[in-house]
Design a protein around this motif. Structure first.
Motif, mmCIF file in Angstrom:
data_model
loop_
_atom_site.group_PDB
_atom_site.id
_atom_site.type_symbol
_atom_site.label_atom_id
_atom_site.label_comp_id
_atom_site.label_asym_id
_atom_site.label_seq_id
_atom_site.Cartn_x
_atom_site.Cartn_y
_atom_site.Cartn_z
ATOM 1 N N SER B 91 23.597 -23.990 -5.269
ATOM 2 C CA SER B 91 22.847 -23.196 -6.243
ATOM 3 C C SER B 91 21.361 -23.531 -6.198
ATOM 4 N N ILE B 92 21.051 -24.837 -6.167
ATOM 5 C CA ILE B 92 19.634 -25.210 -6.116
ATOM 6 C C ILE B 92 19.005 -24.643 -4.845
ATOM 7 N N GLY B 93 19.715 -24.824 -3.718
ATOM 8 C CA GLY B 93 19.202 -24.317 -2.441
ATOM 9 C C GLY B 93 19.015 -22.818 -2.470
ATOM 10 N N LEU B 94 19.967 -22.111 -3.079
ATOM 11 C CA LEU B 94 19.884 -20.653 -3.158
ATOM 12 C C LEU B 94 18.641 -20.237 -3.943
ATOM 13 N N ILE B 95 18.439 -20.862 -5.104
ATOM 14 C CA ILE B 95 17.314 -20.471 -5.947
ATOM 15 C C ILE B 95 15.994 -20.766 -5.233
ATOM 16 N N ILE B 96 15.838 -21.995 -4.755
ATOM 17 C CA ILE B 96 14.557 -22.365 -4.158
ATOM 18 C C ILE B 96 14.332 -21.647 -2.829
ATOM 19 N N GLY B 97 15.369 -21.600 -1.986
ATOM 20 C CA GLY B 97 15.219 -20.953 -0.679
ATOM 21 C C GLY B 97 14.905 -19.473 -0.799
ATOM 22 N N THR B 98 15.629 -18.778 -1.675
ATOM 23 C CA THR B 98 15.403 -17.350 -1.836
ATOM 24 C C THR B 98 14.017 -17.080 -2.399
ATOM 25 N N PHE B 99 13.651 -17.832 -3.411
ATOM 26 C CA PHE B 99 12.336 -17.681 -4.031
ATOM 27 C C PHE B 99 11.237 -17.907 -2.989
ATOM 28 N N GLY B 101 11.387 -17.909 0.344
ATOM 29 C CA GLY B 101 11.356 -16.929 1.426
ATOM 30 C C GLY B 101 10.861 -15.579 0.967
ATOM 31 N N TYR B 102 11.226 -15.194 -0.246
ATOM 32 C CA TYR B 102 10.858 -13.860 -0.708
ATOM 33 C C TYR B 102 9.391 -13.784 -1.091
ATOM 34 N N ARG B 103 8.895 -14.827 -1.748
ATOM 35 C CA ARG B 103 7.506 -14.808 -2.179
ATOM 36 C C ARG B 103 6.532 -15.056 -1.026
ATOM 37 N N GLY B 104 6.897 -15.990 -0.146
ATOM 38 C CA GLY B 104 6.001 -16.314 0.957
ATOM 39 C C GLY B 104 4.718 -16.969 0.446
ATOM 40 N N GLY B 105 3.682 -16.982 1.305
ATOM 41 C CA GLY B 105 2.387 -17.499 0.877
ATOM 42 C C GLY B 105 2.378 -19.008 0.715
ATOM 43 N N TRP B 106 1.465 -19.493 -0.109
ATOM 44 C CA TRP B 106 1.278 -20.944 -0.197
ATOM 45 C C TRP B 106 2.437 -21.618 -0.910
ATOM 46 N N ILE B 107 3.132 -20.897 -1.807
ATOM 47 C CA ILE B 107 4.299 -21.492 -2.475
ATOM 48 C C ILE B 107 5.344 -21.848 -1.426
ATOM 49 N N ASP B 108 5.569 -20.893 -0.522
ATOM 50 C CA ASP B 108 6.522 -21.080 0.559
ATOM 51 C C ASP B 108 6.127 -22.285 1.406
ATOM 52 N N HIS B 109 4.835 -22.332 1.766
ATOM 53 C CA HIS B 109 4.333 -23.444 2.576
ATOM 54 C C HIS B 109 4.598 -24.778 1.888
ATOM 55 N N MET B 160 17.229 -16.982 6.298
ATOM 56 C CA MET B 160 17.964 -15.721 6.243
ATOM 57 C C MET B 160 17.226 -14.679 5.422
ATOM 58 N N VAL B 161 16.593 -15.131 4.343
ATOM 59 C CA VAL B 161 15.834 -14.187 3.517
ATOM 60 C C VAL B 161 14.678 -13.604 4.325
ATOM 61 N N LEU B 162 14.040 -14.458 5.124
ATOM 62 C CA LEU B 162 12.917 -13.972 5.923
ATOM 63 C C LEU B 162 13.356 -12.875 6.882
ATOM 64 N N SER B 163 14.508 -13.075 7.536
ATOM 65 C CA SER B 163 14.934 -12.042 8.483
ATOM 66 C C SER B 163 15.409 -10.799 7.740
ATOM 67 N N LYS B 185 18.605 -9.810 -6.661
ATOM 68 C CA LYS B 185 19.980 -9.873 -7.173
ATOM 69 C C LYS B 185 20.913 -8.926 -6.404
ATOM 70 N N ASN B 186 20.457 -7.708 -6.145
ATOM 71 C CA ASN B 186 21.357 -6.718 -5.559
ATOM 72 C C ASN B 186 21.335 -6.662 -4.042
ATOM 73 N N HIS B 187 20.203 -6.996 -3.461
ATOM 74 C CA HIS B 187 20.098 -6.797 -2.015
ATOM 75 C C HIS B 187 20.063 -8.095 -1.233
ATOM 76 N N ILE B 188 19.377 -9.096 -1.755
ATOM 77 C CA ILE B 188 19.211 -10.305 -0.944
ATOM 78 C C ILE B 188 20.378 -11.269 -1.113
ATOM 79 N N VAL B 189 20.674 -11.642 -2.344
ATOM 80 C CA VAL B 189 21.726 -12.638 -2.554
ATOM 81 C C VAL B 189 23.085 -12.209 -1.986
ATOM 82 N N PRO B 190 23.544 -10.972 -2.233
ATOM 83 C CA PRO B 190 24.852 -10.604 -1.669
ATOM 84 C C PRO B 190 24.887 -10.659 -0.148
ATOM 85 N N ASN B 191 23.732 -10.576 0.492
ATOM 86 C CA ASN B 191 23.721 -10.595 1.953
ATOM 87 C C ASN B 191 23.567 -11.987 2.545
#
Lengths: 276, 277
Positions: B91-99, B101-109, B160-163, B185-191
């Motif tokens: 769960s922690i990995g899902l939240i942080i990884g998705t966030f 990858g999706y946001r990108g930018g300096w947060i991602d870095h 995976m989110v990046l691709s 919620k609808n497109h990224i997590v289910p995939n």
């Protein structure tokens, strides 16, 4: 007033990060201005890598251009207030080239088409279902397809679902980004026919991006030619394309295959295309 | 003979067999008090180091406790907490990884450089260090493993989110007026979730190993609580005279890890390739 006006749009790709100080950006669009009138179709022709799809993205509001403005019914889509932007969003829809990657593989056709409806229209469950069935029937599919997943459709059928999603909110302008290019000849003709019907019925305008001269000619009212990020020619009437003497246009025209193989030699080709 | 065994491991039967073994282990974990023949922590020095008998089916350890009962009760801790680690770090990995990858930018870095930092250390050493800071105990061990394990999930989810972000249906969803939250919620997590849950079954084996390893080092489960790694730890002084005290929990750990690994591999074979993109 035009439905959509693109004013002096310039855009380039490339990023600067901590490890990459030098600006190595690449210009993909330079100083583009064009407009689309209500109820008409602007075809945009260009080779691969000419910046056609980037222009599509800029118009859709997905990629903010570095310079210039996109005016939709007089409002700048990137700087307008939130409620106006929401209204603009709903009037601007898209159909992409790759029908498979434009739909979530884990959603049924019903949920795919329902997505924009859920976001904008507050319909009851029964109303929504009825709307979706109507849309499916409008694009040539039927109620039995509601519960199917994307991998159960063919490319042409899936493109119809994409079209159904695009028209579900009755938008003003649809960006067709190579929408028919990956289909076979028969399906191309059928989808173009469908698009033309929908245009009449709903009073839609299209921004038709393609590299295929024939399909552009079939559906467009006005034509533009994009080459290396520059809009080299813009015709008020599509027939001007065939009389233009611009070298890029001449090259494009030369690539049209003749209907009959007899005319396919280089020498007779020019003669033949002039006679179209 | 070997080829026949290999065939079974590669066939379609792996998933049902492994699921069955897991099911039995879970039932044991839940119903341990009813199944176990004796009290797992009752010390009775009169019966110490007994050979197998009707009363003690697997014999007794150096304090006269029933080996079988201790193993059965140990299932609860090893399996239960491995599950807890798996779910929480996923769960922690899902939240942080998705966030990220999706946001990108300096947060991602920033987030990913932090993850790289953690990944640079060997897993066990880092857990050991964290337990050293928190102090010994089961809760601290679980917390330490969780804090290290999520990084792997975060990295994978981000990739995976990046691709996935490049796919047109994300752009189409934006144009359809879906909010960022709805797209995630609808497109990224289910995939991204199903293939990673499959990979997670492989990680379950590691979690059990980590708990056992910490217990073996005397940092995890404190005596007299029955836990497989701790049992091996306690049995190691008797390796010359009564090796079975170590052998039984060792075999059970092996069984669980092999089961999880086979299951994970079979599941990923079945579900990862057939996907369309």
């Amino acid at each position: 007033m035009s439905l959509l006006q693109v004013k002096e749009v310039t855009h380039s790709y490339g990023s600067r990060s901590i490890f990459n100080w030098k600006d190595r950006s690449k210009k993909v669009l330079s100083d583009i201005s064009l407009s689309i009138e209500e109820g008409t179709c602007l075809g945009l022709l260009g080779k691969s890598g000419a910046g056609k799809s980037t222009l599509g993205k800029v118009i859709l509001g997905l990629e903010r251009p570095q310079n210039g403005q996109i005016l939709f019914q007089g409002h700048d889509i990137y700087t307008a207030d939130n409620h106006i932007r929401k209204k603009i969003r709903r009037n601007l829809q898209v159909v992409f080239q790759d029908s498979y990657s434009s739909v979530n593989p884990r959603m049924t056709a019903e949920r795919i088409i329902a997505e924009p409806l859920e976001n904008y229209e507050k319909l009851t469950v029964a109303e929504q279902k009825r709307t979706i069935v109507e849309l499916l029937e409008r694009v040539g599919l039927s109620e039995v397809d509601l519960k199917k997943y994307p991998h159960q459709f063919s490319g042409g059928q899936l493109q119809r679902i994409n079209i159904a999603r695009a028209i579900s909110l009755k938008p003003k302008l649809i960006v067709l980004d190579e929408s028919v290019s990956s289909l076979d000849m028969v399906n191309q003709t059928l989808i173009l026919e469908l698009l033309r019907e929908l245009k009449e019925d709903f009073g839609l305008s299209y921004f038709f991006i393609t590299h295929d001269i024939k399909s552009a000619y079939t559906i467009s009212d006005t034509l533009g030619v994009l080459e290396k990020g520059e809009l080299v020619e813009l015709y008020g009437s599509k027939n001007q394309f065939f009389t233009s003497e611009h070298p890029v246009v001449k090259e494009m025209r030369g690539s049209i295959l003749a209907e009959h193989p007899r005319y396919r030699s280089v020498r007779t080709r020019e003669k033949h295309t002039k006679s179209i | 003979m070997m080829t026949r065994i290999r065939k079974i491991f590669r066939s379609q039967k792996v998933i049902p067999i492994c699921s069955m073994v897991l099911g039995i282990l879970i039932i044991i974990a839940i119903f341990a008090p009813w199944i176990a023949p004796n009290d797992p922590i009752a010390v009775n020095l009169v019966y110490k180091l007994q050979p197998p008998s009707w009363e003690f089916p697997l014999g007794t350890d150096h304090l006269g406790r029933c080996n079988l009962s201790r193993i059965l009760y140990g299932t609860r801790i090893s399996l239960g907490f491995a599950m807890l680690i798996f779910i929480s770090s996923l769960s922690i990995g899902l939240i942080i990884g998705t966030f990220s990858g999706y946001r990108g930018g300096w947060i991602d870095h920033a987030l990913m450089r932090f993850c790289d930092g953690i990944l640079a250390f060997p897993n066990l050493i880092l857990i050991l260090g964290l337990v050293g800071i928190f102090g010994p105990g089961l809760k601290q061990v679980i917390l330490a493993i969780m804090l290290v394990q999520w990084v792997y999930y975060a990295r994978m989810f981000r990739g995976m989110v990046l691709s996935l972000k490049e796919h047109n249906f994300i752009a189409a969803a934006k144009i359809s007026g879906s909010s960022q939250w709805k797209i995630i919620k609808n497109h990224i997590v289910p995939n991204v979730l199903p293939p990673l849950v499959v990979m997670g079954t492989l990680e379950m084996g590691w979690a059990i190993m980590d708990i056992s390893a910490m217990s073996f080092l005397g940092l995890g489960v404190q005596p007299p609580t029955p836990e497989w790694g701790a049992m091996i730890h306690e049995g190691k002084s008797y390796i010359r005279t009564n090796p079975e005290i170590m052998l039984y929990p060792g075999l059970v750990i092996m069984l669980v890890i092999v089961t999880f690994n086979l299951l994970g591999e079979a599941l990923s074979d079945r579900y990862s390739i057939k996907r369309r993109f």
